[in-house]
Design a protein around this motif. Sequence first.
Motif, mmCIF file in Angstrom:
data_model
loop_
_atom_site.group_PDB
_atom_site.id
_atom_site.type_symbol
_atom_site.label_atom_id
_atom_site.label_comp_id
_atom_site.label_asym_id
_atom_site.label_seq_id
_atom_site.Cartn_x
_atom_site.Cartn_y
_atom_site.Cartn_z
ATOM 1 N N ALA A 137 0.846 -1.199 0.000
ATOM 2 C CA ALA A 137 0.000 0.000 0.000
ATOM 3 C C ALA A 137 0.879 1.246 0.000
ATOM 4 O O ALA A 137 1.871 1.320 0.734
ATOM 5 N N GLU A 138 0.530 2.222 -0.816
ATOM 6 C CA GLU A 138 1.318 3.439 -0.978
ATOM 7 C C GLU A 138 1.531 4.144 0.363
ATOM 8 O O GLU A 138 0.588 4.401 1.114
ATOM 9 N N THR A 139 2.788 4.439 0.666
ATOM 10 C CA THR A 139 3.122 5.081 1.937
ATOM 11 C C THR A 139 3.336 6.585 1.799
ATOM 12 O O THR A 139 3.362 7.299 2.806
ATOM 13 N N GLY A 140 3.541 7.039 0.575
ATOM 14 C CA GLY A 140 3.840 8.456 0.371
ATOM 15 C C GLY A 140 5.318 8.770 0.459
ATOM 16 O O GLY A 140 5.747 9.889 0.169
ATOM 17 N N LYS A 141 6.130 7.801 0.837
ATOM 18 C CA LYS A 141 7.575 7.998 0.924
ATOM 19 C C LYS A 141 8.226 7.739 -0.440
ATOM 20 O O LYS A 141 7.834 6.815 -1.152
ATOM 21 N N VAL A 142 9.218 8.575 -0.766
ATOM 22 C CA VAL A 142 9.936 8.416 -2.027
ATOM 23 C C VAL A 142 11.426 8.325 -1.732
ATOM 24 O O VAL A 142 11.988 9.193 -1.056
ATOM 25 N N VAL A 143 12.058 7.263 -2.234
ATOM 26 C CA VAL A 143 13.476 7.019 -1.978
ATOM 27 C C VAL A 143 14.259 7.168 -3.276
ATOM 28 O O VAL A 143 13.847 6.655 -4.324
ATOM 29 N N GLY A 163 5.723 -0.610 -0.245
ATOM 30 C CA GLY A 163 4.800 0.462 -0.579
ATOM 31 C C GLY A 163 5.434 1.809 -0.814
ATOM 32 O O GLY A 163 4.733 2.802 -1.035
ATOM 33 N N HIS A 164 6.755 1.876 -0.786
ATOM 34 C CA HIS A 164 7.446 3.138 -1.037
ATOM 35 C C HIS A 164 7.697 3.316 -2.539
ATOM 36 O O HIS A 164 7.832 2.340 -3.280
ATOM 37 N N SER A 165 7.766 4.548 -2.984
ATOM 38 C CA SER A 165 8.097 4.840 -4.371
ATOM 39 C C SER A 165 9.614 5.020 -4.490
ATOM 40 O O SER A 165 10.270 5.472 -3.547
ATOM 41 N N VAL A 166 10.153 4.671 -5.645
ATOM 42 C CA VAL A 166 11.599 4.715 -5.850
ATOM 43 C C VAL A 166 11.925 5.384 -7.170
ATOM 44 O O VAL A 166 11.289 5.103 -8.195
ATOM 45 N N VAL A 167 12.927 6.257 -7.141
ATOM 46 C CA VAL A 167 13.487 6.830 -8.363
ATOM 47 C C VAL A 167 14.952 6.404 -8.419
ATOM 48 O O VAL A 167 15.724 6.719 -7.512
ATOM 49 N N ILE A 168 15.312 5.667 -9.471
ATOM 50 C CA ILE A 168 16.690 5.209 -9.640
ATOM 51 C C ILE A 168 17.394 6.108 -10.652
ATOM 52 O O ILE A 168 16.901 6.309 -11.759
ATOM 53 N N PHE A 169 18.547 6.616 -10.267
ATOM 54 C CA PHE A 169 19.374 7.427 -11.159
ATOM 55 C C PHE A 169 20.569 6.578 -11.596
ATOM 56 O O PHE A 169 21.267 6.005 -10.764
ATOM 57 N N ASP A 170 20.796 6.494 -12.904
ATOM 58 C CA ASP A 170 21.915 5.706 -13.387
ATOM 59 C C ASP A 170 22.603 6.427 -14.534
ATOM 60 O O ASP A 170 21.946 6.995 -15.414
ATOM 61 N N LEU A 201 11.061 -4.844 -12.487
ATOM 62 C CA LEU A 201 10.308 -3.586 -12.517
ATOM 63 C C LEU A 201 8.801 -3.799 -12.600
ATOM 64 O O LEU A 201 8.027 -2.862 -12.354
ATOM 65 N N ALA A 202 8.379 -5.008 -12.948
ATOM 66 C CA ALA A 202 6.949 -5.281 -13.093
ATOM 67 C C ALA A 202 6.182 -5.084 -11.792
ATOM 68 O O ALA A 202 4.958 -4.945 -11.812
ATOM 69 N N ILE A 203 6.874 -5.030 -10.667
ATOM 70 C CA ILE A 203 6.190 -4.808 -9.388
ATOM 71 C C ILE A 203 5.559 -3.433 -9.320
ATOM 72 O O ILE A 203 4.589 -3.199 -8.613
ATOM 73 N N GLY A 204 6.096 -2.476 -10.089
ATOM 74 C CA GLY A 204 5.564 -1.120 -10.105
ATOM 75 C C GLY A 204 6.159 -0.228 -9.031
ATOM 76 O O GLY A 204 6.806 -0.702 -8.085
ATOM 77 N N GLY A 205 5.982 1.059 -9.195
ATOM 78 C CA GLY A 205 6.470 2.008 -8.202
ATOM 79 C C GLY A 205 7.933 2.358 -8.317
ATOM 80 O O GLY A 205 8.478 3.047 -7.446
ATOM 81 N N ILE A 206 8.591 1.897 -9.394
ATOM 82 C CA ILE A 206 10.021 2.164 -9.579
ATOM 83 C C ILE A 206 10.228 2.884 -10.904
ATOM 84 O O ILE A 206 9.833 2.386 -11.953
ATOM 85 N N GLU A 207 10.845 4.042 -10.850
ATOM 86 C CA GLU A 207 11.170 4.817 -12.050
ATOM 87 C C GLU A 207 12.684 4.841 -12.219
ATOM 88 O O GLU A 207 13.414 5.052 -11.250
ATOM 89 N N ILE A 208 13.154 4.611 -13.442
ATOM 90 C CA ILE A 208 14.586 4.666 -13.722
ATOM 91 C C ILE A 208 14.876 5.850 -14.634
ATOM 92 O O ILE A 208 14.250 6.007 -15.677
ATOM 93 N N ARG A 209 15.825 6.675 -14.220
ATOM 94 C CA ARG A 209 16.252 7.821 -15.016
ATOM 95 C C ARG A 209 17.689 7.570 -15.470
ATOM 96 O O ARG A 209 18.627 7.687 -14.690
ATOM 97 N N ASN A 210 17.847 7.203 -16.725
ATOM 98 C CA ASN A 210 19.167 6.902 -17.269
ATOM 99 C C ASN A 210 19.888 8.169 -17.699
ATOM 100 O O ASN A 210 19.285 9.225 -17.895
#
Length: 453
Positions: A137-143, A163-170, A201-210
Amino acid sequence: MHRLGSGIAGGRLAPAEYEHNFKDLHPRLDKHEALVASDRCYFCHDAPCMTACPTEIDIPLFIRQISTGNPLGAARTIFNQNILGGMCARVCPTETLCEQACVRNTAEDKPVEIGRLQRYATDIAMEGNRQFFQRGAETGKVVAVVGAGPAGLSCAHRLAMKGHSVVIFDAREKAGGLNEYGIATYKAPDDFAQKEVDYLLAIGGIEIRNGQALGRDFSLQDLAADYDAVFLGLGLAGVNGLGIEGEELAGVDDAVDFIAYLRQAKDKSEVPIGRRVVVLGGGMTAIDAAIQAKLLGAEEVTICYRRGKENMNASEYEQDLAASKGVTIRHWLAPKRILGKDGAVAGIELEYTALRDGHLVGTGETGVIAADQIFKAIGQSFKASGLGSLAMEKGRIVVDEHCRTSMERVYAGGDCINRGEDLTVSAVAHGRDAAEAIHLAFALAGQPAVAVA
């Protein structure tokens, strides 16, 4: 730095030879083979194989599940501890970890094929896109996660489960890190690294910024200000130099660059390779570079290592694999200078070494090996900017047992930290454990204060 293999040709083999040479090193077991292999397990109550696994997969359980015809259950058991269990099944040095610890590993017997059984189960699950974990469940936290390698991906997936959202920088064009750019091509054919990333990534909630690099596009302070927590999974970007005459000649290349170049090559016949290749180093990178040079059509490939066989970081299995491919391994040789002709490599002068009073010394006796290409594989170092005043020790980030750094809300794992072996499976464990620590920190921060009488 000059272009890889500058002035050296490729395309020495027929198309069918390239296909044959770079086929899957260990094809997946079929159902019958898996059942036979799993039947050899004693299902030890103290499971020394499990203790030897950095991610602590319940190996007896998943093997029993395979033996009872439940490979999907086995895959769930594996992924619960190691979401990159598919790649680890291919590249883990099982011969020095779980299989080394197997009680059947004796002079009269051989260990259970744990790695191949792990691949059997995980491949079935991934090919059927069977997802075992849902996003919490969405927690509102972004890592923010820096680095889309094994540590970063493992951390991101576990955070998404919570339930946390993630932004990956690579910094690179593709996600995967070491798995995409640093693994020998024959160990992970058919674009497996990217298939694994897609599965994760199919789990959702993960964004990758290459194409986003720490120290160039943002700093650690920027991330700390904009996100609820930060995980650093930076890997090792620096390559150690030889510091000898001739190192800048055309044809002197970093082995890690060669491996990455080959992994991304659409046509292996276009990868430049010398006829006489010398690889300097004694670890897995040296072995991978040497074997692949031979598979590309090099006539002579020699690994030169400054110490003895027993001191090589590459396992005995990997050394034997190299020998089986026609690679010559020579010990007690240290590079002295690289010889050139018309601006390109012509050979390398090496000095014989010996141990005296526990110290490695040169004997003064030298020899020359003819070469038109030399690969440096003498180790990598942590190289990063934008970290501010983060505590470091021996060139790595200092962390505690929960992967916390000296900076509040900043965690780190993988090859960039000051503990553990530089292994894919260790990086996965760090990322997973850091995610659990981050989640716990969020939970504790959200609890009401307790009054003290």
